[in-house]
Design a protein around this motif. Sequence first.
Motif, PDB file in Angstrom:
ATOM      1  N   UNK A  14     -30.364  -2.860  -6.076  1.00 18.03           N
ATOM      2  CA  UNK A  14     -30.193  -3.027  -4.627  1.00 18.03           C
ATOM      3  C   UNK A  14     -28.879  -3.718  -4.262  1.00 18.03           C
ATOM      4  N   UNK A  15     -28.088  -4.079  -5.263  1.00 15.92           N
ATOM      5  CA  UNK A  15     -26.775  -4.685  -4.995  1.00 15.92           C
ATOM      6  C   UNK A  15     -26.812  -6.135  -4.581  1.00 15.92           C
ATOM      7  N   UNK A  16     -27.956  -6.802  -4.788  1.00 23.76           N
ATOM      8  CA  UNK A  16     -28.074  -8.199  -4.360  1.00 23.76           C
ATOM      9  C   UNK A  16     -27.061  -9.092  -5.082  1.00 23.76           C
ATOM     10  N   UNK A  17     -26.977  -8.953  -6.396  1.00 22.38           N
ATOM     11  CA  UNK A  17     -26.090  -9.827  -7.166  1.00 22.38           C
ATOM     12  C   UNK A  17     -24.616  -9.463  -6.983  1.00 22.38           C
ATOM     13  N   UNK A  18     -24.368  -8.219  -6.665  1.00 22.88           N
ATOM     14  CA  UNK A  18     -22.989  -7.845  -6.341  1.00 22.88           C
ATOM     15  C   UNK A  18     -22.554  -8.516  -5.046  1.00 22.88           C
ATOM     16  N   UNK A  19     -23.459  -8.535  -4.067  1.00 17.55           N
ATOM     17  CA  UNK A  19     -23.168  -9.243  -2.817  1.00 17.55           C
ATOM     18  C   UNK A  19     -23.060 -10.743  -3.059  1.00 17.55           C
ATOM     19  N   UNK A  20     -23.903 -11.251  -3.973  1.00 17.22           N
ATOM     20  CA  UNK A  20     -23.860 -12.677  -4.287  1.00 17.22           C
ATOM     21  C   UNK A  20     -22.522 -13.041  -4.925  1.00 17.22           C
ATOM     22  N   UNK A  21     -21.983 -12.136  -5.718  1.00 19.47           N
ATOM     23  CA  UNK A  21     -20.683 -12.381  -6.327  1.00 19.47           C
ATOM     24  C   UNK A  21     -19.612 -12.573  -5.250  1.00 19.47           C
ATOM     25  N   UNK A  22     -19.651 -11.752  -4.213  1.00 25.32           N
ATOM     26  CA  UNK A  22     -18.670 -11.869  -3.134  1.00 25.32           C
ATOM     27  C   UNK A  22     -18.755 -13.238  -2.466  1.00 25.32           C
ATOM     28  N   UNK A  23     -19.994 -13.737  -2.308  1.00 22.28           N
ATOM     29  CA  UNK A  23     -20.187 -15.050  -1.682  1.00 22.28           C
ATOM     30  C   UNK A  23     -19.676 -16.159  -2.594  1.00 22.28           C
ATOM     31  N   UNK A  24     -20.003 -16.061  -3.880  1.00 21.91           N
ATOM     32  CA  UNK A  24     -19.546 -17.075  -4.838  1.00 21.91           C
ATOM     33  C   UNK A  24     -18.028 -17.055  -4.951  1.00 21.91           C
ATOM     34  N   UNK A  25     -17.479 -15.855  -4.968  1.00 20.69           N
ATOM     35  CA  UNK A  25     -16.033 -15.682  -5.099  1.00 20.69           C
ATOM     36  C   UNK A  25     -15.296 -16.366  -3.950  1.00 20.69           C
ATOM     37  N   UNK A  26     -15.817 -16.185  -2.733  1.00 21.61           N
ATOM     38  CA  UNK A  26     -15.195 -16.814  -1.566  1.00 21.61           C
ATOM     39  C   UNK A  26     -15.497 -18.303  -1.489  1.00 21.61           C
ATOM     40  N   UNK A  27     -16.711 -18.677  -1.916  1.00 23.12           N
ATOM     41  CA  UNK A  27     -17.119 -20.078  -1.824  1.00 23.12           C
ATOM     42  C   UNK A  27     -16.478 -20.985  -2.849  1.00 23.12           C
ATOM     43  N   UNK A  28     -15.840 -20.398  -3.863  1.00 19.84           N
ATOM     44  CA  UNK A  28     -15.199 -21.218  -4.900  1.00 19.84           C
ATOM     45  C   UNK A  28     -14.082 -22.080  -4.341  1.00 19.84           C
ATOM     46  N   UNK A  29     -13.637 -21.783  -3.131  1.00 21.14           N
ATOM     47  CA  UNK A  29     -12.545 -22.535  -2.522  1.00 21.14           C
ATOM     48  C   UNK A  29     -12.878 -24.019  -2.401  1.00 21.14           C
ATOM     49  N   UNK A  30     -14.187 -24.357  -2.346  1.00 15.42           N
ATOM     50  CA  UNK A  30     -14.565 -25.767  -2.197  1.00 15.42           C
ATOM     51  C   UNK A  30     -14.204 -26.578  -3.440  1.00 15.42           C
ATOM     52  N   UNK A  31     -13.897 -25.902  -4.546  1.00 19.72           N
ATOM     53  CA  UNK A  31     -13.540 -26.608  -5.775  1.00 19.72           C
ATOM     54  C   UNK A  31     -12.024 -26.755  -5.936  1.00 19.72           C
ATOM     55  N   UNK A  32     -11.282 -26.330  -4.930  1.00 26.02           N
ATOM     56  CA  UNK A  32      -9.823 -26.380  -5.057  1.00 26.02           C
ATOM     57  C   UNK A  32      -9.321 -27.808  -5.220  1.00 26.02           C
ATOM     58  N   UNK A  33      -9.959 -28.759  -4.535  1.00 26.34           N
ATOM     59  CA  UNK A  33      -9.512 -30.154  -4.644  1.00 26.34           C
ATOM     60  C   UNK A  33      -9.701 -30.664  -6.065  1.00 26.34           C
ATOM     61  N   UNK A  77     -17.261  -5.207 -11.833  1.00 25.75           N
ATOM     62  CA  UNK A  77     -18.461  -6.044 -11.791  1.00 25.75           C
ATOM     63  C   UNK A  77     -19.623  -5.347 -11.091  1.00 25.75           C
ATOM     64  N   UNK A  78     -19.331  -4.516 -10.104  1.00 29.73           N
ATOM     65  CA  UNK A  78     -20.402  -3.847  -9.365  1.00 29.73           C
ATOM     66  C   UNK A  78     -21.231  -2.942 -10.256  1.00 29.73           C
ATOM     67  N   UNK A  79     -20.602  -2.015 -10.963  1.00 31.91           N
ATOM     68  CA  UNK A  79     -21.392  -1.105 -11.792  1.00 31.91           C
ATOM     69  C   UNK A  79     -21.910  -1.784 -13.063  1.00 31.91           C
ATOM     70  N   UNK A  80     -21.258  -2.847 -13.506  1.00 31.18           N
ATOM     71  CA  UNK A  80     -21.787  -3.562 -14.669  1.00 31.18           C
ATOM     72  C   UNK A  80     -23.082  -4.289 -14.313  1.00 31.18           C
ATOM     73  N   UNK A  81     -23.123  -4.910 -13.132  1.00 33.45           N
ATOM     74  CA  UNK A  81     -24.359  -5.559 -12.700  1.00 33.45           C
ATOM     75  C   UNK A  81     -25.446  -4.533 -12.410  1.00 33.45           C
ATOM     76  N   UNK A  82     -25.051  -3.382 -11.896  1.00 34.70           N
ATOM     77  CA  UNK A  82     -26.034  -2.319 -11.638  1.00 34.70           C
ATOM     78  C   UNK A  82     -26.669  -1.847 -12.937  1.00 34.70           C
ATOM     79  N   UNK A  83     -25.875  -1.745 -13.991  1.00 39.48           N
ATOM     80  CA  UNK A  83     -26.422  -1.345 -15.285  1.00 39.48           C
ATOM     81  C   UNK A  83     -27.374  -2.389 -15.851  1.00 39.48           C
TER      82      UNK A  83
END
Length: 289
Positions: free
Chosen positions: A139-158, A128-134
């Motif tokens: 500046x890697x903003x969306x790659x960092x955003x992916x990490x946040x979304x990936x971790x934040x998905x836990x709120x949907x576990x219920x 995902x990192x180099x695909x978003x870069x392409x």
Amino acid sequence: VLLPRGKSFLVPVHDEASILQNSPKDDHPLELNGNSNNETVITSDKGADASDPLQQHVEIHDGHPINATNPEGEQVKVELAKTEEDVSLTTSKSSPTAIQQMKTAEYMLVCTWFSITLVPLQYYVGSIGFQLEEKGDEDGFYTDLFSIIYAGAIVFSFAGGFLSDKCGLGITQGLATIMCAGSFFFLVSDMPLPGQTVGLALYGIGRLLIFGMYFANCGKRFGYANFGTLAGVGLLLSALASILQYPMISAAANGHADTVNIVSGVILLAQTPYFVWLYGRETLSDGMQ
């Protein structure tokens, strides 16, 4: 009461009439024979598949308890159901072994689904990192955003747990897999980076639900007597399969990302017949309870 098929139990002879009256007539016949100890021998249908958890018991209903003894002479506590919802059998002899459960088509299919699905999921994280870069994420903003979304998905576990309870595992596993497939099609599209966040969210939530539904499937469909073994074997198989992510990442890095993404999405969607089959299996199982 649930009687393990192919097993014999001894009950007081005075219970014979009520058992015959309440036993299944056609689908799951019972054999009753008297013995010299003023007891009745109940033998359930021996024709069932002993490895199939849906075919291991015969259900009969009555109004009073039976004190049963298995062929080894051990006491078996049998509680007769007063209502359709109150059916139970407490005996260590009734639970299939882990090996028996592993040999069932249902277990093989859930492991196949989990292993096949995990390969593109792992590839997604690795590329995902180099695909978003392409796509312009210099500046890697969306790659960092992916990490946040990936971790934040836990709120949907219920939500996944609630959906599986209300609609079943077949529907929930199917929804989670479709969400992950959608994340690959977003990468193939010409959608600008802000729009790609939808694909990132689909992946994060879908992956969370896939892992959750795998473990829920092992417990809900096979019980918890062998839960650790069944879940662990599936994890081992999926880990071995996930080695395939590396040639996929290499191919994507060498200019074939769109092809790999499309194939990944199609493979995930191609598992739809399994979800339909599982939903039907659950419906049948619920109807027997």
